[in-house]
Design a protein around this motif. Sequence first.
Motif, PDB file in Angstrom:
ATOM      1  N   LYS A  70      17.670 -15.399  -6.899  1.00 42.80           N
ATOM      2  CA  LYS A  70      17.545 -13.992  -6.520  1.00 42.80           C
ATOM      3  C   LYS A  70      16.632 -13.194  -7.438  1.00 42.80           C
ATOM      4  CE  LYS A  70      21.724 -13.053  -3.857  1.00 42.80           C
ATOM      5  NZ  LYS A  70      22.936 -12.228  -3.769  1.00 42.80           N
ATOM      6  N   GLU A  71      16.546 -13.559  -8.671  1.00 46.25           N
ATOM      7  CA  GLU A  71      15.760 -12.768  -9.624  1.00 46.25           C
ATOM      8  C   GLU A  71      14.309 -13.229  -9.692  1.00 46.25           C
ATOM      9  OE1 GLU A  71      17.048 -10.100 -10.896  1.00 46.25           O
ATOM     10  OE2 GLU A  71      18.963 -10.589  -9.950  1.00 46.25           O
ATOM     11  N   VAL A  72      13.906 -14.149  -8.824  1.00 50.69           N
ATOM     12  CA  VAL A  72      12.539 -14.684  -8.845  1.00 50.69           C
ATOM     13  C   VAL A  72      11.783 -14.133  -7.642  1.00 50.69           C
ATOM     14  CG1 VAL A  72      11.118 -16.764  -8.901  1.00 50.69           C
ATOM     15  CG2 VAL A  72      13.397 -16.783  -9.929  1.00 50.69           C
ATOM     16  N   PHE A  73      10.557 -13.652  -7.867  1.00 49.52           N
ATOM     17  CA  PHE A  73       9.745 -13.096  -6.793  1.00 49.52           C
ATOM     18  C   PHE A  73       9.020 -14.213  -6.057  1.00 49.52           C
ATOM     19  CE2 PHE A  73       5.626 -11.272  -5.375  1.00 49.52           C
ATOM     20  CZ  PHE A  73       6.140 -10.434  -4.397  1.00 49.52           C
ATOM     21  N   TRP A  74       9.271 -14.331  -4.737  1.00 46.26           N
ATOM     22  CA  TRP A  74       8.665 -15.385  -3.929  1.00 46.26           C
ATOM     23  C   TRP A  74       7.719 -14.821  -2.876  1.00 46.26           C
ATOM     24  CZ3 TRP A  74       9.362 -20.036  -5.861  1.00 46.26           C
ATOM     25  CH2 TRP A  74      10.509 -20.304  -6.603  1.00 46.26           C
ATOM     26  N   ALA A  75       7.604 -13.509  -2.762  1.00 48.77           N
ATOM     27  CA  ALA A  75       6.743 -12.853  -1.762  1.00 48.77           C
ATOM     28  C   ALA A  75       7.084 -13.302  -0.346  1.00 48.77           C
ATOM     29  CB  ALA A  75       5.267 -13.126  -2.056  1.00 48.77           C
ATOM     30  N   GLY A 218       9.788  -8.383  -2.162  1.00 50.44           N
ATOM     31  CA  GLY A 218       8.892  -7.270  -2.429  1.00 50.44           C
ATOM     32  C   GLY A 218       8.913  -6.196  -1.358  1.00 50.44           C
ATOM     33  N   ILE A 219       9.892  -6.250  -0.439  1.00 51.85           N
ATOM     34  CA  ILE A 219      10.055  -5.247   0.608  1.00 51.85           C
ATOM     35  C   ILE A 219      11.439  -4.609   0.445  1.00 51.85           C
ATOM     36  CG2 ILE A 219      10.228  -4.845   3.102  1.00 51.85           C
ATOM     37  CD1 ILE A 219       7.425  -5.468   2.273  1.00 51.85           C
ATOM     38  N   VAL A 220      11.497  -3.270   0.427  1.00 50.93           N
ATOM     39  CA  VAL A 220      12.778  -2.582   0.295  1.00 50.93           C
ATOM     40  C   VAL A 220      13.625  -2.892   1.521  1.00 50.93           C
ATOM     41  CG1 VAL A 220      13.923  -0.366  -0.005  1.00 50.93           C
ATOM     42  CG2 VAL A 220      11.694  -0.763  -1.050  1.00 50.93           C
ATOM     43  N   TYR A 221      14.833  -3.410   1.285  1.00 46.62           N
ATOM     44  CA  TYR A 221      15.650  -3.885   2.385  1.00 46.62           C
ATOM     45  C   TYR A 221      16.500  -2.769   2.980  1.00 46.62           C
ATOM     46  CZ  TYR A 221      17.055  -8.088   4.879  1.00 46.62           C
ATOM     47  OH  TYR A 221      17.212  -9.056   5.844  1.00 46.62           O
ATOM     48  N   ARG A 222      17.059  -3.048   4.163  1.00 42.80           N
ATOM     49  CA  ARG A 222      17.782  -2.040   4.955  1.00 42.80           C
ATOM     50  C   ARG A 222      18.997  -1.469   4.242  1.00 42.80           C
ATOM     51  NH1 ARG A 222      19.036  -6.259   9.674  1.00 42.80           N
ATOM     52  NH2 ARG A 222      16.834  -6.618   9.209  1.00 42.80           N
ATOM     53  N   HIS A 223      19.651  -2.278   3.389  1.00 44.15           N
ATOM     54  CA  HIS A 223      20.845  -1.779   2.698  1.00 44.15           C
ATOM     55  C   HIS A 223      20.478  -0.651   1.740  1.00 44.15           C
ATOM     56  CE1 HIS A 223      21.487  -6.341   3.161  1.00 44.15           C
ATOM     57  NE2 HIS A 223      21.883  -5.746   4.263  1.00 44.15           N
ATOM     58  N   ALA A 224      19.391  -0.859   0.979  1.00 41.23           N
ATOM     59  CA  ALA A 224      18.936   0.181   0.051  1.00 41.23           C
ATOM     60  C   ALA A 224      18.430   1.407   0.808  1.00 41.23           C
ATOM     61  CB  ALA A 224      17.834  -0.375  -0.852  1.00 41.23           C
ATOM     62  N   LEU A 225      17.734   1.187   1.911  1.00 47.45           N
ATOM     63  CA  LEU A 225      17.237   2.316   2.703  1.00 47.45           C
ATOM     64  C   LEU A 225      18.386   3.131   3.274  1.00 47.45           C
ATOM     65  CD1 LEU A 225      14.290   0.615   4.640  1.00 47.45           C
ATOM     66  CD2 LEU A 225      14.124   2.171   2.700  1.00 47.45           C
ATOM     67  N   ASN A 226      19.471   2.469   3.662  1.00 50.40           N
ATOM     68  CA  ASN A 226      20.629   3.164   4.203  1.00 50.40           C
ATOM     69  C   ASN A 226      21.268   4.064   3.159  1.00 50.40           C
ATOM     70  OD1 ASN A 226      22.755   3.902   5.872  1.00 50.40           O
ATOM     71  ND2 ASN A 226      23.018   1.847   6.672  1.00 50.40           N
ATOM     72  N   VAL A 227      21.370   3.563   1.926  1.00 49.01           N
ATOM     73  CA  VAL A 227      21.937   4.368   0.835  1.00 49.01           C
ATOM     74  C   VAL A 227      21.024   5.551   0.516  1.00 49.01           C
ATOM     75  CG1 VAL A 227      22.521   4.332  -1.620  1.00 49.01           C
ATOM     76  CG2 VAL A 227      23.246   2.449  -0.139  1.00 49.01           C
ATOM     77  N   LYS A 239       7.657   2.301  -8.296  1.00 47.49           N
ATOM     78  CA  LYS A 239       8.004   0.908  -8.589  1.00 47.49           C
ATOM     79  C   LYS A 239       8.415   0.148  -7.326  1.00 47.49           C
ATOM     80  CE  LYS A 239      12.800   1.936  -9.889  1.00 47.49           C
ATOM     81  NZ  LYS A 239      13.801   1.842 -10.986  1.00 47.49           N
ATOM     82  N   TYR A 240       8.783   0.870  -6.270  1.00 53.94           N
ATOM     83  CA  TYR A 240       9.144   0.226  -5.011  1.00 53.94           C
ATOM     84  C   TYR A 240       7.951   0.084  -4.063  1.00 53.94           C
ATOM     85  CZ  TYR A 240      13.951   0.937  -6.516  1.00 53.94           C
ATOM     86  OH  TYR A 240      15.113   0.888  -7.228  1.00 53.94           O
ATOM     87  N   VAL A 241       6.783   0.571  -4.483  1.00 47.55           N
ATOM     88  CA  VAL A 241       5.558   0.437  -3.701  1.00 47.55           C
ATOM     89  C   VAL A 241       4.659  -0.561  -4.429  1.00 47.55           C
ATOM     90  CG1 VAL A 241       3.597   1.627  -2.659  1.00 47.55           C
ATOM     91  CG2 VAL A 241       5.790   2.816  -2.908  1.00 47.55           C
ATOM     92  N   LEU A 242       4.661  -1.805  -4.002  1.00 50.17           N
ATOM     93  CA  LEU A 242       3.922  -2.856  -4.705  1.00 50.17           C
ATOM     94  C   LEU A 242       2.424  -2.759  -4.423  1.00 50.17           C
ATOM     95  CD1 LEU A 242       6.838  -3.949  -4.978  1.00 50.17           C
ATOM     96  CD2 LEU A 242       5.902  -6.244  -4.693  1.00 50.17           C
ATOM     97  N   ASP A 243       1.632  -2.874  -5.490  1.00 47.92           N
ATOM     98  CA  ASP A 243       0.176  -2.795  -5.339  1.00 47.92           C
ATOM     99  C   ASP A 243      -0.358  -3.902  -4.440  1.00 47.92           C
ATOM    100  OD1 ASP A 243      -0.014  -0.565  -6.905  1.00 47.92           O
ATOM    101  OD2 ASP A 243      -0.544  -1.635  -8.741  1.00 47.92           O
ATOM    102  N   ARG A 244       0.295  -5.068  -4.466  1.00 48.92           N
ATOM    103  CA  ARG A 244      -0.221  -6.217  -3.716  1.00 48.92           C
ATOM    104  C   ARG A 244      -0.203  -5.953  -2.208  1.00 48.92           C
ATOM    105  NH1 ARG A 244       2.053 -10.577  -5.995  1.00 48.92           N
ATOM    106  NH2 ARG A 244       1.345 -11.971  -4.353  1.00 48.92           N
ATOM    107  N   TRP A 245       0.603  -5.005  -1.721  1.00 50.67           N
ATOM    108  CA  TRP A 245       0.667  -4.728  -0.286  1.00 50.67           C
ATOM    109  C   TRP A 245      -0.154  -3.493   0.116  1.00 50.67           C
ATOM    110  CZ3 TRP A 245       2.315  -9.181  -0.108  1.00 50.67           C
ATOM    111  CH2 TRP A 245       3.550  -9.638  -0.551  1.00 50.67           C
ATOM    112  N   ARG A 246      -0.809  -2.823  -0.809  1.00 53.67           N
ATOM    113  CA  ARG A 246      -1.495  -1.561  -0.502  1.00 53.67           C
ATOM    114  C   ARG A 246      -2.769  -1.812   0.310  1.00 53.67           C
ATOM    115  NH1 ARG A 246       0.252   2.864  -3.884  1.00 53.67           N
ATOM    116  NH2 ARG A 246      -1.624   3.950  -3.202  1.00 53.67           N
TER     117      ARG A 246
END
Length: 382
Positions: A70-75, A218-227, A239-246
């Motif tokens: 879970k703590e590893v970024f896999w894109a 690297g995408i904010v998930y629905r659970h966090a968006l709901n909160v 920090k939730y807007v990743l440069d790699r997706w801009r």
Amino acid sequence: MRKLPEKLGSHAAFNVGLKTAIQNALYDSQTCGEFEEKWRQFIKKYDLGENAWLQGLYNERSFWVPVYLKEVFWAGMSTTQRSESMNAFFDGFVHSGTTLKEFVDQFDNALQKKVELETTADFNSSNQTIPCSSAFRIEKQFQAVYTNAKFKEVQREVWGMILCNCILISKEGCISTYDVLDEITTDDDHVKSIKYTVYFNNEEVDVKCTCALFEMRGIVYRHALNVCQMNKIHALPEKYVLDRWRNDLKRRYTMVKSSYDDLRQNVDSGRYELVVKRCSKLATRVSSSDAHVTAFMLHLDEFENKFKGLTQESGSTKVAETVQTDKGKKILSPHVVRGKGRPPTKRKVPPVEKAVTRRKNKQIRRKIFDDTSEQCEVSEAP
């Protein structure tokens, strides 16, 4: 998981609970301790303690079980995606009979096709806007900065908020704890409800969910968006807007010299590469300060105004070429070299195959002899 039917399909309870139990342990566990407890119960219930395959998987659980990664970024990549994407990259360009020379040419063609697709996607992201599906302001925030492909992923999470039910559990200072019940549809169209825990820091607008999908994908998930929606958050921190997706990010690898770059058909490669390297180095140095960037842009404006009439054919400035190109140089296929070991034509033939070959040869010789005899009889006839 694809090997489950092969390895455990003969078990009497495979389709009546065993398969579901192992999938629940893998995909529904929120912590490592929870996974290990579910795995222990699964092994005990179905009497699989002596199964060597499952024991080997458990020993290597930290390399493949999602909760351990879970703590590893896999894109968002899967374990087989690297090889699958490489095969798709060469589809239609090379095959098993392609020679080395053909491969070099086709490799350039495949790269050029990929660049064309990326350029088209970048153009569409800059000039075409996918409409928002809701009045949720965070969706509009990602619409403005993300590429179309990544914004579609964010939009799917916004739609998924409909299936989430958020409940406040506790609040200590600025930290609030929520339980989010998410309805998930499995491959067999079965709907199950899974509970996730979300921690929200109201002062720093920091959201952390036990699903940890933002950390992995690297995408904010629905659970966090709901909160965030419940707390009336209209914009997420950077920090939730990743440069790699801009969509406004210029990838530096696009400036690398290549044989398939259409932008430099009429430009000297040596001079072009020299200018790009110098500008890239300067950009790295001046970008750390707003004042430096402003001064640098002023110098560029002065240069552009001074040489406004400069064209590619002027040739008023000469720069020593630093790169020697091999354009037009033919690439030939390598000479065939005999490898070590027994040649394929001298392989060891099994006795059965020898007997069949002798029988076939005997039949061929007999047929040839009969045909020859018939021709002789015809020629001797009066």
